[in-house]
Design an enzyme around this catalytic site. Structure first.
Site, mmCIF file in Angstrom:
data_model
loop_
_atom_site.group_PDB
_atom_site.id
_atom_site.type_symbol
_atom_site.label_atom_id
_atom_site.label_comp_id
_atom_site.label_asym_id
_atom_site.label_seq_id
_atom_site.Cartn_x
_atom_site.Cartn_y
_atom_site.Cartn_z
ATOM 1 N N TYR A 48 0.732 -1.244 -0.107
ATOM 2 C CA TYR A 48 -0.019 -0.155 -0.116
ATOM 3 C C TYR A 48 0.888 1.441 -0.141
ATOM 4 C CZ TYR A 48 -4.179 2.700 0.869
ATOM 5 O OH TYR A 48 -5.418 3.547 0.752
ATOM 6 N N LYS A 94 -21.324 -19.114 -9.215
ATOM 7 C CA LYS A 94 -20.556 -18.864 -10.245
ATOM 8 C C LYS A 94 -19.276 -18.525 -10.060
ATOM 9 C CE LYS A 94 -21.618 -19.025 -14.811
ATOM 10 N NZ LYS A 94 -22.657 -20.052 -15.361
#
Length: 469
Positions: A114, A169
Site C-alpha cells: 500500500y 458461479k
C-alpha cells in the site's frame, strides 16, 4: 419436485435417544420408511442414560423433509432438538471471500503493498494503461454480471435473490480455472443502465461474464458491450450452453454414425440459449434445422417475428414448415430442447428417425422424461446430474475464460467457441465414447485445460470485437 432424494434437500436432524434399547436402530428405518436416504449417522454426545445423535439424510423436496422429520419424531423415546438444512448452512455468510496473495506482516511489507510504494505502480499504469493487466488483478479477474431477470429456472427474482447463484458461479471459476470472479448484481433491468454500469466498472476486470439476463434484452446488452469494451464479453447462458451442446452432439453423432451436415435437427426454444445453440450448430455445419417456440415452428410466414426470430427464420426451416413441435420432431435425427418441461412424450420420440439423439436440457424437469426417451432414442442427454450425459455449462465457461485471460484477448469470435466445443468433445477418448458417455464429467481433470488451450490458440492474434456466425 425431485423424483428421488437429492443432496440439494439434505438435512441433519439432531436427536436425543435413550442410551439403551432399540431407538437407535429404529432411526434409519424411520427415514427409509418415509422415503428418505440416510447418508450419515453420528453420535455427537454419549452418556449413561442419553445419546445425542445427528442423522443426515437426503429428501425429495421441502414437504418430504417435513415427512422425514415427522417419521423420526414418531419413534418411541426420541426427542428432536434441531433440524438443519445443509444447503442453507453452506450459504451462511456467502460462499466466497477475498484473500491477500501477499504477506502483510510488518511495516516494510505494508509500505510496498500500500502507500507509499503502491503509488509508483499506479503512476506506471497511468503512463502505460496496458500494464494494468500485468500489475493488477485485472489479468485474472472476471465480473459475473446479472440483473436477476432470468435466474436459473426461477424467473425474474431480482438481484438480491440472484446473489447466491452469482456467488456459486464465482466459486466455480476459482475451483475449475483458478480465476478470481466477482458477483455483480445490478438493481436495474434497463438495457441502457446495464450497459453504462458495466462499461463504467470494466477497467477493473479482464472479462465480463453476463449471467441470467432475460431475452431478448440479453442480446442487446451483449452486442453493445462487445462494441464498447476492449475485454471479452461472454453471455454464459448463450455461449456456454452452445459450446456444451455442440461438444456433446459431436460425440453423439459419432456414436450413431451420422454427420452433422446430413442430420435433421428439431429444436425447442428460441430464447437466449436456443439462439446461441442454433448459431453454433450452423457454424459447425448443420444444414437442416427447424426451431420451435411456444407458438410452433419459426418460419418467415409468421406475423410475430422480432429481429431475433426473423434471423432464425431466415437461416432455418427452408421448407417453411408451420406446424408444432411434435410435427417437427417426427422423422428428425436430433432433438435439442432448451425450453420448458414436459412438452414431449416417449411416443413423440418414437416418431423420430432411427438411432435418434435426444437432448432434453430443461432443468430440473426436462422436455421429455429421460427414461421414456431412452426407450426409443439411441443417445439421451439432459441437464440433470442424476442421469448420464449431463450437459452442464461448468464444462465450458471456466476453460473459455482461462484461455481468454491467458491470451489477453479483447473479444470473442465464433472460431473460439467452435474450438472450445471441439476440445471439450475430444476429452472423451474413442475408447470411452458410448451412448452413456458422450460428454466428460465436470470433475474430469482435463476439461478446463483442454478448453483453455483451444481458446488460447484460437485467440492467438488477440482478436478484437465479434463477428456473428
Amino acid at each position: 419436485m425431485a423424483t428421488v432424494p437429492s443432496v440439494s434437500y439434505s438435512i441433519t436432524v439432531r436427536l436425543e435417544v435413550p442410551a439403551g434399547g432399540k431407538a437407535v436402530s429404529l432411526l434409519t428405518h424411520a427415514v427409509e420408511n418415509a422415503g428418505g436416504v440416510v447418508t450419515a449417522l453420528d453420535v455427537t454426545n454419549a452418556g449413561h442414560e442419553k445419546l445425542r445423535i445427528d442423522v443426515t439424510c437426503a429428501a425429495k423436496d421441502a414437504d418430504h423433509v417435513q415427512a422425514i422429520v415427522d417419521s423420526l419424531g414418531a419413534v418411541e423415546d426420541v426427542a428432536i432438538h434441531k433440524v438443519s438444512d445443509r444447503t442453507f448452512l453452506m450459504h451462511l455468510g456467502g460462499k466466497i471471500e477475498m484473500q491477500s496473495k501477499v504477506p502483510l506482516r510488518n511495516r516494510d511489507e505494508l509500505s510496498m503493498a500500500y502507500t507509499p510504494g503502491v503509488a509508483r505502480v499506479s503512476l506506471a499504469i497511468a503512463r502505460n494503461p496496458e500494464d494494468a493487466r500485468r500489475l493488477t488483478i485485472k489479468r485474472n479477474s472476471v465480473a459475473v454480471v446479472t440483473d436477476g431477470s432470468a435466474v436459473l429456472g426461477l424467473g425474474n427474482i431480482g438481484p438480491a435473490a440472484a446473489l447466491p447463484v452469482m456467488e456459486g458461479k464465482a466459486a466455480l471459476f476459482k475451483r475449475f480455472a483458478g480465476i478470481d470472479a466477482w458477483p455483480i448484481c445490478l438493481d436495474t433491468q434497463d438495457v441502457d443502465e446495464i450497459v453504462a454500469t458495466v462499461r463504467a466498472i470494466a477497467p477493473g476486470f479482464g472479462g465480463i461474464n453476463l449471467e441470467d439476463i432475460s431475452a431478448p434484452r440479453c442480446f442487446e446488452v451483449e452486442r453493445r458491450l462487445r462494441e464498447l469494451l476492449d475485454i471479452p464479453v461472454f453471455h454464459d447462458d448463450q455461449h456456454g450452453t452452445a459450446i456444451c451442446v455442440l461438444a456433446a452432439l459431436t460425440n453423439a453423432l459419432k456414436v450413431v454414425r451420422k454427420e452433422i451436415s446430413e442430420v435433421r435437427i428439431a429444436m425447442a426454444g428460441a430464447g437466449a440459449a436456443g439462439t446461441a445453440v442454433l448459431r453454433l450448430l450452423l457454424a459447425a455445419g448443420a444444414r437442416n434445422v427447424v426451431v420451435c417456440d411456444y407458438r410452433g415452428a419459426v418460419h418467415l410466414g409468421r406475423d410475430d417475428l422480432d429481429d431475433s426470430l426473423r434471423w432464425i427464420a431466415e437461416h432455418t426451416n427452408a421448407e417453411g414448415y408451420g406446424g408444432d413441435l411434435r410435427g417437427a420432431v417426427k422423422g428428425a435425427d436430433v432433438f435439442v430442447g432448451v425450453s420448458a418441461p414436459g412438452i414431449l412424450t416417449g411416443d413423440d420420440v418414437a416418431t423420430m428417425a432411427r438411432d435418434a439423439v435426444v437432448f432434453a436440457l430443461a432443468n430440473p424437469e426436462p422436455e421429455v422424461s429421460p427414461d421414456d426417451a431412452r426407450e426409443h432414442a439411441a443417445v439421451v442427454a439432459t441437464g440433470r446430474s442424476d442421469y448420464p450425459n449431463q450437459i452442464n455449462n461448468v464444462l465450458a465457461f471456466p476453460g473459455v475464460f482461462r484461455g481468454l485471460l491467458d491470451a489477453q484477448a479483447d473479444g470473442v469470435t465464433p472460431e473460439m467457441l467452435l474450438a472450445a466445443a471441439r476440445a471439450l468433445a475430444a476429452v472423451v477418448s474413442p475408447e470411452e465414447l458410448g451412448p452413456n458417455y458422450i460428454i466428460p464429467s465436470v470433475f474430469h481433470p482435463d476439461v478446463a485445460n483442454a478448453v483453455a488451450a483451444a481458446v488460447r490458440e484460437s485467440a492467438g492474434g488477440r482478436p478484437r470485437g465479434f463477428t456473428e456466425a
